[in-house]
Design an enzyme around this catalytic site. Structure first.
Site, PDB file in Angstrom:
ATOM      1  N   ASP A 142       0.820  -1.213   0.000  1.00 45.38           N
ATOM      2  CA  ASP A 142       0.000   0.000   0.000  1.00 45.38           C
ATOM      3  C   ASP A 142       0.854   1.264   0.000  1.00 45.38           C
ATOM      4  OD1 ASP A 142      -2.016  -1.837   0.355  1.00 45.38           O
ATOM      5  OD2 ASP A 142      -2.886  -0.881   2.127  1.00 45.38           O
ATOM      6  N   HIS A 199       3.674  -2.228   3.081  1.00 47.51           N
ATOM      7  CA  HIS A 199       3.676  -0.878   2.505  1.00 47.51           C
ATOM      8  C   HIS A 199       4.968  -0.648   1.717  1.00 47.51           C
ATOM      9  CE1 HIS A 199       0.792  -0.699   5.791  1.00 47.51           C
ATOM     10  NE2 HIS A 199       0.217   0.306   5.172  1.00 47.51           N
TER      11      HIS A 199
HETATM   12 ZN   LIG Z   1      -2.885   3.341   3.149  1.00 40.20          ZN
END
Ligand SMILES: [Zn+2]
Length: 353
Positions: free
Chosen positions: A157, A311
């Protein structure tokens, strides 16, 4: 001439009209009221002035001459409704969540309803007359059932991000791994756009994680539920546009909301634009930077069908990069393959889950 009015025969001038009879007080009907489109009182006495029947037929024109020897009955006027404009509007299907799991997919059961919206010319009020009720859409929450296939979906992400997205692509390539990047649309520009194109060309899935991580309006950078319906739709559509501009290919419509905030209201608003909202089974919490070892240990807990949250953007991701370097060869040794979210979704029909 003679005329019978409400059962009484009277003599009147030959050119008599109903208006003249009312003016002289021969008959005294009480006018009806003028009603707004919603049935509320708009003007007392503003409706039909009278109800009249002449020789058994309705008689509506007060200014027309009455024929000789006619039988006229006059009673109070009826209520009238203001003029209104009418347009057809659609009502989105209501959303019902069912089940528990990381995948939140529309089961395809819903349909929009139809209504006629009337807007009063005088009152400006609107009322909807329902033509057909919307049919509820079920959003199935479930975990992928891969039938024992040892597949895992790695998801990243908040990218693209300078250096870290490229470093992750290198490690994925070394391990013959496919992954899914939930990108933030406004970050896909310049060199970052080239990285997204590289990821797409390498067979990774490029999905949207919104355009600006719900920063617009009152989203406060984390929750689309705080945004207006139009802002929420824009997050998705502008996110797709940014991906398509970089890759030249259609973006996957498997979407991940900022913060994983996916309420029934947001599900209803996004229903025409996304096929599923994607959560996760394993949260590596890599954004906290707990150390590469801690992140790697969490990745290694994968089971068949697991969706793993990591992430590539939002800050220094060197721990995430290092964790992948450890964990991917380990999972491969256990017999795992790394698939995209769309490949994982293909294992199951949400309507059957
Ligand atoms: Zn996010």
């Amino acid at each position: 001439m003679s005329l019978t009015v409400n059962g009484e025969t009277i003599q009147v001038p030959g050119d008599t009209t109903l208006d003249a009879l009312i003016e002289k007080g021969t008959v005294s009907p009480t006018p009806g009221n003028l009603l707004a489109v919603d049935g509320s009182l708009l003007q007392e006495g503003g409706g039909k002035r009278f109800t009249a029947v002449l020789n058994g037929e309705p008689w509506e024109d007060g200014a027309a001459r009455l024929p000789r020897d006619a039988a006229l009955s006059v009673t109070d006027g009826a209520d009238a409704t203001e003029d209104y404009a009418e347009e057809e509007v659609s009502a989105p299907p209501t959303i019902e969540f069912s089940g528990v799991g990381a995948i939140h997919a529309y089961a395809g059961s819903g349909a929009a309803g139809k209504a006629l919206r009337r807007t009063g010319a005088v009152s400006g009020l609107t009322v909807d007359e329902v033509v057909s009720e919307p049919v509820g859409e079920v959003v199935k929450k479930y975990n992928a059932d891969t039938g024992g296939d040892k597949v895992v979906a790695l998801t990243f992400d908040d990218g693209p991000w300078p250096d870290s997205t490229s470093a992750i692509l290198d490690i994925l390539a070394e391990n013959d791994a496919k992954a899914t990047f939930f990108t933030i649309g406004q970050q896909i520009s310049g060199g970052n756009a080239d990285v997204v194109k590289r990821a797409h060309d390498a067979g990774h899935q490029i999905s949207s994680h919104s355009y600006d991580h719900a920063s617009a309006g009152d989203g406060r950078g984390v929750d689309m539920g705080r945004q207006t319906p139009q802002e929420q739709v824009d997050e998705v559509l502008k996110g797709y546009e940014a991906i398509e501009a970089a890759t030249g290919a259609a973006a996957s419509h498997a979407f991940r909301t900022p913060g994983g905030n996916f309420s029934a209201e947001t599900a209803q608003i996004l229903q025409p634009h996304i096929t599923a909202e994607i959560g996760w089974n394993i949260d590596t919490e890599d954004w906290r930077r707990p150390g590469a070892q801690a992140i790697a240990d969490r990745i290694k807990q994968a089971k068949p069908g697991s969706i793993i949250l990591m992430h590539d953007g939002g800050g220094d991701r060197s721990q995430t990069v290092e964790a992948l370097r450890q964990a991917l060869p380990y999972l491969k040794e256990q017999g795992y393959r790394f698939v995209t979210i769309d490949e994982l979704l293909a294992y199951n029909d949400p309507a059957q889950m």
